[in-house]
Design a protein around this motif. Sequence first.
Motif, mmCIF file in Angstrom:
data_model
loop_
_atom_site.group_PDB
_atom_site.id
_atom_site.type_symbol
_atom_site.label_atom_id
_atom_site.label_comp_id
_atom_site.label_asym_id
_atom_site.label_seq_id
_atom_site.Cartn_x
_atom_site.Cartn_y
_atom_site.Cartn_z
ATOM 1 N N MET A 20 -3.506 -32.833 -4.890
ATOM 2 C CA MET A 20 -3.814 -32.614 -3.534
ATOM 3 C C MET A 20 -5.045 -33.232 -3.258
ATOM 4 S SD MET A 20 -4.415 -28.716 -1.601
ATOM 5 C CE MET A 20 -3.363 -28.088 -2.654
ATOM 6 N N LYS A 21 -5.428 -33.833 -1.792
ATOM 7 C CA LYS A 21 -6.036 -34.635 -1.593
ATOM 8 C C LYS A 21 -7.376 -33.885 -0.865
ATOM 9 C CE LYS A 21 -3.798 -38.756 -0.386
ATOM 10 N NZ LYS A 21 -3.404 -39.940 0.433
ATOM 11 N N HIS A 22 -8.429 -34.262 -0.908
ATOM 12 C CA HIS A 22 -9.633 -33.724 -0.425
ATOM 13 C C HIS A 22 -9.460 -32.888 0.903
ATOM 14 C CE1 HIS A 22 -13.869 -32.149 -0.273
ATOM 15 N NE2 HIS A 22 -13.825 -32.930 1.020
ATOM 16 N N ALA A 23 -8.811 -33.679 1.927
ATOM 17 C CA ALA A 23 -8.784 -33.378 3.437
ATOM 18 C C ALA A 23 -7.636 -32.072 3.242
ATOM 19 C CB ALA A 23 -8.116 -34.266 4.150
ATOM 20 N N GLU A 24 -6.677 -32.171 2.410
ATOM 21 C CA GLU A 24 -5.739 -31.038 2.325
ATOM 22 C C GLU A 24 -6.333 -29.766 1.987
ATOM 23 O OE1 GLU A 24 -2.973 -33.144 -0.094
ATOM 24 O OE2 GLU A 24 -1.672 -33.614 1.545
ATOM 25 N N LYS A 25 -7.273 -29.995 0.772
ATOM 26 C CA LYS A 25 -7.923 -28.707 0.032
ATOM 27 C C LYS A 25 -8.820 -28.229 1.134
ATOM 28 C CE LYS A 25 -9.135 -29.127 -4.450
ATOM 29 N NZ LYS A 25 -9.335 -29.662 -5.400
ATOM 30 N N VAL A 26 -9.428 -28.968 2.013
ATOM 31 C CA VAL A 26 -10.225 -28.445 2.920
ATOM 32 C C VAL A 26 -9.515 -27.467 4.096
ATOM 33 C CG1 VAL A 26 -11.964 -28.945 4.950
ATOM 34 C CG2 VAL A 26 -12.241 -30.018 2.715
ATOM 35 N N ALA A 27 -8.305 -28.053 4.473
ATOM 36 C CA ALA A 27 -7.536 -27.563 5.338
ATOM 37 C C ALA A 27 -7.099 -26.133 4.912
ATOM 38 C CB ALA A 27 -6.226 -28.417 5.850
ATOM 39 N N SER A 69 -13.319 -23.230 -9.323
ATOM 40 C CA SER A 69 -14.019 -24.404 -9.218
ATOM 41 C C SER A 69 -13.080 -25.244 -8.161
ATOM 42 C CB SER A 69 -13.777 -25.399 -10.428
ATOM 43 O OG SER A 69 -12.586 -25.593 -10.809
ATOM 44 N N TRP A 70 -13.999 -26.329 -7.527
ATOM 45 C CA TRP A 70 -13.151 -26.909 -6.198
ATOM 46 C C TRP A 70 -12.043 -27.789 -7.021
ATOM 47 C CZ3 TRP A 70 -12.323 -26.734 -1.696
ATOM 48 C CH2 TRP A 70 -11.861 -27.775 -0.798
ATOM 49 N N SER A 71 -12.010 -28.339 -8.395
ATOM 50 C CA SER A 71 -11.175 -29.082 -8.812
ATOM 51 C C SER A 71 -9.962 -28.210 -9.200
ATOM 52 C CB SER A 71 -11.657 -29.679 -10.189
ATOM 53 O OG SER A 71 -11.892 -28.882 -11.051
ATOM 54 N N ASP A 72 -10.006 -26.716 -9.483
ATOM 55 C CA ASP A 72 -8.889 -26.156 -9.809
ATOM 56 C C ASP A 72 -8.405 -25.474 -8.293
ATOM 57 O OD1 ASP A 72 -8.939 -26.766 -12.352
ATOM 58 O OD2 ASP A 72 -10.416 -25.071 -12.771
ATOM 59 N N TYR A 73 -9.299 -25.686 -7.163
ATOM 60 C CA TYR A 73 -8.584 -25.027 -6.145
ATOM 61 C C TYR A 73 -7.277 -25.427 -5.577
ATOM 62 C CZ TYR A 73 -8.866 -22.849 -1.639
ATOM 63 O OH TYR A 73 -8.751 -21.981 -0.289
ATOM 64 N N ARG A 74 -6.436 -24.558 -5.161
ATOM 65 C CA ARG A 74 -5.029 -24.833 -4.686
ATOM 66 C C ARG A 74 -5.040 -24.075 -3.243
ATOM 67 N NH1 ARG A 74 -5.887 -28.511 -7.319
ATOM 68 N NH2 ARG A 74 -5.231 -28.781 -9.448
ATOM 69 N N GLY A 75 -5.764 -23.501 -2.653
ATOM 70 C CA GLY A 75 -5.712 -22.882 -1.349
ATOM 71 C C GLY A 75 -5.107 -21.898 -1.124
ATOM 72 N N GLN A 76 -4.953 -21.008 -2.093
ATOM 73 C CA GLN A 76 -4.156 -19.715 -2.027
ATOM 74 C C GLN A 76 -5.178 -18.338 -2.219
ATOM 75 O OE1 GLN A 76 -1.647 -19.899 -5.542
ATOM 76 N NE2 GLN A 76 -0.673 -21.910 -5.009
#
Length: 119
Positions: A1-8, A111-118
């Motif tokens: 997942m790209k950075h912008a997608e993770k932020v969204a 961590s941000w690297s493991d974050y999937r937005g759930q």
Amino acid sequence: MKHAEKVAHLHKHMAAVGVSPYTAAPPAWRLLWWLGAEIPPPMFLSFPVLAASAGVVFAVLFGLAHWLLPFMPGLQSPLEVMVVAGVAGLLFGLVLAAIYRGIARRHGLASWSDYRGQP
């Protein structure tokens, strides 16, 4: 997942759990992201990194404000301004880091690297 997608995803996730969008992504971070910096949101930074970065930025801005806008007539010398700005920056950084790490712990953010937005 790209950075912008993770932020969204982060925005949606934090809104779902009741965290303000300006807490999840403060204006300084929004500006840095807009400029292309792919830095993690403050809730994903470690306590020392967040305390140091926020404290230094606050101390510099606080010191410049006191030096350029003399609204504290008791502070005359540059050394006094630097000491007061340093102490203010230290306190600000520690408090801000504690608040953000508390939010991250409360919502189980790792961590941000493991974050999937759930949520």
